[in-house]
Design an enzyme around this catalytic site. Structure first.
Site, PDB file in Angstrom:
ATOM      1  N   GLU A 163     -30.902 -44.308 -19.956  1.00 28.55           N
ATOM      2  CA  GLU A 163     -29.589 -43.698 -19.745  1.00 28.55           C
ATOM      3  C   GLU A 163     -29.683 -42.188 -19.523  1.00 28.55           C
ATOM      4  O   GLU A 163     -29.107 -41.646 -18.590  1.00 28.55           O
ATOM      5  CB  GLU A 163     -28.727 -43.985 -20.981  1.00 28.55           C
ATOM      6  N   GLN A 216      -9.723 -33.603 -12.190  1.00 29.07           N
ATOM      7  CA  GLN A 216      -9.534 -35.056 -12.253  1.00 29.07           C
ATOM      8  C   GLN A 216      -8.229 -35.402 -12.966  1.00 29.07           C
ATOM      9  O   GLN A 216      -7.509 -36.314 -12.554  1.00 29.07           O
ATOM     10  CB  GLN A 216     -10.733 -35.697 -12.966  1.00 29.07           C
ATOM     11  N   THR A 268     -12.458 -40.824 -15.124  1.00 29.45           N
ATOM     12  CA  THR A 268     -13.583 -39.996 -14.661  1.00 29.45           C
ATOM     13  C   THR A 268     -14.843 -40.815 -14.913  1.00 29.45           C
ATOM     14  O   THR A 268     -14.774 -41.934 -15.425  1.00 29.45           O
ATOM     15  CB  THR A 268     -13.663 -38.668 -15.451  1.00 29.45           C
ATOM     16  N   CYS A 269     -15.998 -40.219 -14.562  1.00 25.17           N
ATOM     17  CA  CYS A 269     -17.235 -40.983 -14.773  1.00 25.17           C
ATOM     18  C   CYS A 269     -17.529 -41.153 -16.266  1.00 25.17           C
ATOM     19  O   CYS A 269     -18.314 -42.018 -16.657  1.00 25.17           O
ATOM     20  CB  CYS A 269     -18.410 -40.324 -14.066  1.00 25.17           C
ATOM     21  N   GLU A 279     -16.775 -28.009 -19.185  1.00 28.85           N
ATOM     22  CA  GLU A 279     -16.906 -28.279 -17.746  1.00 28.85           C
ATOM     23  C   GLU A 279     -15.531 -28.215 -17.075  1.00 28.85           C
ATOM     24  O   GLU A 279     -14.500 -28.506 -17.691  1.00 28.85           O
ATOM     25  CB  GLU A 279     -17.553 -29.642 -17.517  1.00 28.85           C
TER      26      GLU A 279
END
Lengths: 464, 297
Positions: free
Chosen positions: A192, A120, A48-49, A114
């Site tokens: 970031e 995913q 995943t990211c 989440e």
């Protein structure tokens, strides 16, 4: 044995996570290489990211080890091995399963609870299943992780919280604006957290999203990293800041300036030019980019990093009970899942063992029958005795040959303990004169000889 | 008998409305975004809509002897209560979920006012003149939209306060966005402005055509006319707040609340002030008092 190696948003910086991103052709290549190197394994790669994680199920005492996987990944992705070692997490067996369950339930996510990560994980499992690299163990574990995550979401309120700076900023934006397709977002500076927050704001699909930076290349890099469509905005010169602030509805600042770039005086003039349209300012800079007095101006809503972090921590505190509830559900599910995996594993092992022994028995039986056909009746007893001896030697050959004391890598003590446990062998050394007697009786009987030590057993085995 | 039935129905509706208001208010607390509570609140509001509508129709068709929808003050209040409760339900679906917190208390006040208007201060209207019917209808519907604008104004101030104190939305999402509340406020003020304009024009015609209240008698500076004019001006400002940007934001919200208060003061001025000038008193009585044959025995 179940093994998990990976990096996530807590352990690795974005740059490292980007280098370890396994998607498309890279993912195909990794599966292929792992298959060549460690054929006798089940494997699923979750990407995943925020994380890249490898889940591997393999027989005990067979490769790969965690070090081998890290070695492979650092070579494949071109990452410094030491850096990867420092940033990676390594879990085994129960901890690995528990980790997967936590990830699937969203407890390990940047945004607590989440739901995206569950999809995913499901896709990663289905992809691996399609490649034929998922066996009984990972199949059971992933299926249970997915169903447990759904149950956790259904039975708890874990997914109702908003717990990242970006999502909190979006939550506040939704309290100010009803729609975003006619709004302009301006990002000033880099960083970031600004990048993550801009990603959230980009998710609102604003009409325009402009990025201003003193270094244009950084603004361009930021635009690329948040996947900004050129038709909907992009980098703008830092000198245009005055005009941008008039156009903007949402301003996110994160510069390294040492003094405020938006002062109360500037903002007052600005609001006049904006005809008092509401202005939402998110100041993520340290030191701050916006004077605090700007927040008390009419139709200006100013939130700095502390304000957002306070909401984030407050949400975590509110969610503490839910997290605890989730964790108890997960612990129970992990325990049941592992029990079923081990039970299934043991069942298959017993079946294989039986088949193997019956196969040996059948071969010896055929051999003995052939001998009996041509033998004299008086030799029958001798042939049967030989049959028994050969069969026992054959059965014991494989396990005892694994206990070769010359093999320094062999887990001899583990095998010895297993044999003692499985065959009820006494730990006392055999008495003089009794070593050659077979231990066919139960333990504790003073009239029965002590069993042979493993080394002695080794000496009794051998091929005919 | 019919008046008693009306009063009992109004008492029940007031109780239901106040219960819905309490449930809506409970949603303001942290972590109290219970869906079941919200469903009960919507159900109670729905019962209020149906009950008030049925009572209004019953009174219009049977009690007032023929189709006379605005026979008395209580009928006007029932009409706007029905429409107001329906508007609350409608707006809930349009993602301004927090409006009920401020609108339901107003609905309760309207219904309680209806009890008083029916049980204690009942006075039928003179509906023989078409101008009077238009005037009454536009005044009551104007009041309805000013109630909506005021509730929206209160909600705006509440949401803004939460933002300034950096309080996040509850688990079920934001109560409303400032933008949507401002839009509702402007639309309600615009409609209220149009209706109030009709009310002022028809009122002017009634006043100027009345026997004892000709122009020049000083009626135009009476409290009722001055207050009505002030409300009209306020609604004009609020509806143009996107252009009159000085009033944008919290100021427009305060103006909406002030508009409702002034409109209520106008009602009080028209009905309760005892010592009006002779010619003005006659004019107002012409507007609000009924013909002798319509008075309750």
């Amino acid at each position: 044995m179940i093994l998990m190696i990976g990096v996530n948003h807590r352990t690795a910086r974005l740059e490292l996570r980007e280098q370890l991103a396994l998607e498309g052709d890279r993912l195909d290549a990794v599966y292929e290489r792992l298959g060549q190197m460690f054929a006798d394994t089940e494997r699923v790669i979750v990407h995943t990211c925020n994380r890249t994680e490898l889940y591997i199920a393999r027989p005990a005492y067979t490769p790969p080890t965690a070090e081998q996987i890290i070695e492979f990944l650092s070579g494949f992705c071109g990452v410094d091995r030491a850096a990867l070692q420092a940033a990676s997490i390594h879990r085994e067996n129960e901890q690995a399963v528990e980790h997967l369950f936590r990830v699937a339930a969203g407890l390990d996510s940047m945004v607590l609870g989440e739901t995206q990560v569950l999809g995913q994980i499901k896709r990663a499992y289905e992809d691996a299943h399609g490649r034929g690299v998922v066996g009984a163990v990972l199949h059971k574990i992933f299926q249970t992780a997915i169903s447990t995550a759904r149950r956790v979401r259904h039975e708890t309120g874990i997914d109702s919280g908003r717990v990242s700076v970006g999502s909190v900023a979006v939550d506040f934006a939704r309290q100010i604006f009803d729609r975003f397709d006619d709004k302009t977002v301006v990002g000033i500076g880099a960083g970031e957290m600004a990048k993550l927050t801009l990603r959230h704001l980009e998710g609102l699909s604003p009409e325009k999203l402009w990025l201003a930076n003193r270094t244009p290349q950084r603004a361009e890099a930021m635009a690329r990293s948040i996947g900004l469509d050129a038709s909907r905005g992009g980098p703008r010169a830092f000198d245009d800041l005055g005009q941008l602030l008039i156009e903007a509805d949402i301003v996110l600042t994160s510069t390294s300036a040492t003094s405020p770039i938006i002062t109360a005086q500037r903002c007052r003039l600005l609001m006049r030019s904006r005809r008092n349209r509401p202005l939402f300012i998110i100041d993520l800079a340290l030191p701050r980019d916006v004077e605090p007095s700007v927040g008390s101006m009419r139709n200006v809503y100013l939130f700095n990093l502390d304000d957002l972090q306070r909401v984030v921590s407050g949400t975590y505190a509110q969610q503490a009970d839910e997290v605890e509830h989730c964790q108890s559900l997960l612990n129970e599910a992990v325990s049941v899942c592992l029990h079923e995996v081990r039970h299934r594993d043991a069942g298959q092992l017993i079946k294989q063992l039986r088949e193997r022994l019956h196969e040996m028995g059948a071969i010896e039986q055929q051999r003995t029958l052939r001998k009996l056909e041509v033998a004299e009746p008086r030799d029958a007893a001798k042939i049967v005795e030989e049959h028994s001896r050969r069969l026992i030697n054959k059965i014991l050959h494989l396990p005892l040959s694994a206990m070769d004391p010359r093999d320094r890598g062999a887990p001899l003590s583990f095998y010895a303990a297993a044999l003692r446990k499985l065959f009820h062998l006494d730990e006392r050394p055999p008495q003089q004169g009794q070593a050659d007697k077979p231990s066919t009786e139960s333990r504790g009987d003073p009239n029965v000889a002590a069993p042979k030590r493993t080394d002695d057993l080794k000496m009794t085995t051998g091929r005919d | 008998m019919a008046e008693i039935a009306t009063t009992i129905c109004l008492i029940v509706l007031t109780a239901l409305s106040s219960a819905a208001g309490v449930l809506a208010f409970a949603r303001l607390g942290p972590g109290s975004a219970s869906r079941s509570l919200r469903k009960i609140q919507y159900s109670l509001t729905g019962i209020c809509v149906t009950g008030a509508a049925l009572l209004f129709l019953y009174r219009a068709v049977y009690f007032n002897e023929g189709w006379r929808p605005l026979g008395a003050h209580v009928d006007g209040l029932l009409l706007i209560s029905t429409l107001f409760a329906a508007a609350i339900l409608f707006v809930q679906r349009a993602a301004i979920r927090g409006l009920s917190v401020f609108a339901l208390p107003l609905l309760t006040i309207m219904l309680a006012w209806g009890i008083c208007a029916n049980a204690f201060t009942y006075e039928p209207f003179d509906t023989r003149s078409m101008w009077m019917v238009f005037h009454q209808a536009s005044v009551y519907l104007g009041l309805l939209f000013f109630c909506i604008a005021a509730a929206a104004g209160a909600l705006y101030l509440f949401v803004q306060h939460r933002l300034h104190t950096h309080r996040p939305s509850d688990g079920a999402g934001p109560m409303a966005s400032l933008e949507s509340v401002e839009r509702l406020n402007i639309r309600a003020a615009t409609t209220g402005f149009a209706l109030l304009t009709v009310a002022l024009i028809t009122g002017l015609i009634i006043q100027t055509s009345a026997q004892h209240t000709r122009l020049g008698g000083g009626w135009w500076y009476s409290p009722k006319v001055m207050l009505a004019a002030a409300v009209w001006l306020i609604s004009a400002i609020v509806m143009n707040v996107r252009f009159a940007t000085t009033f944008r934001g919290a100021r427009a919200a305060w103006l909406s609340i002030a508009g409702l208060i002034l409109l209520l003061a106008t009602f009080v001025a028209a009905n309760a002030l005892p010592d009006l000038p002779r010619e003005l008193d006659d004019g107002l009585r012409t507007v609000h008092a009924g013909a002798p044959e319509n008075r309750r025995e």
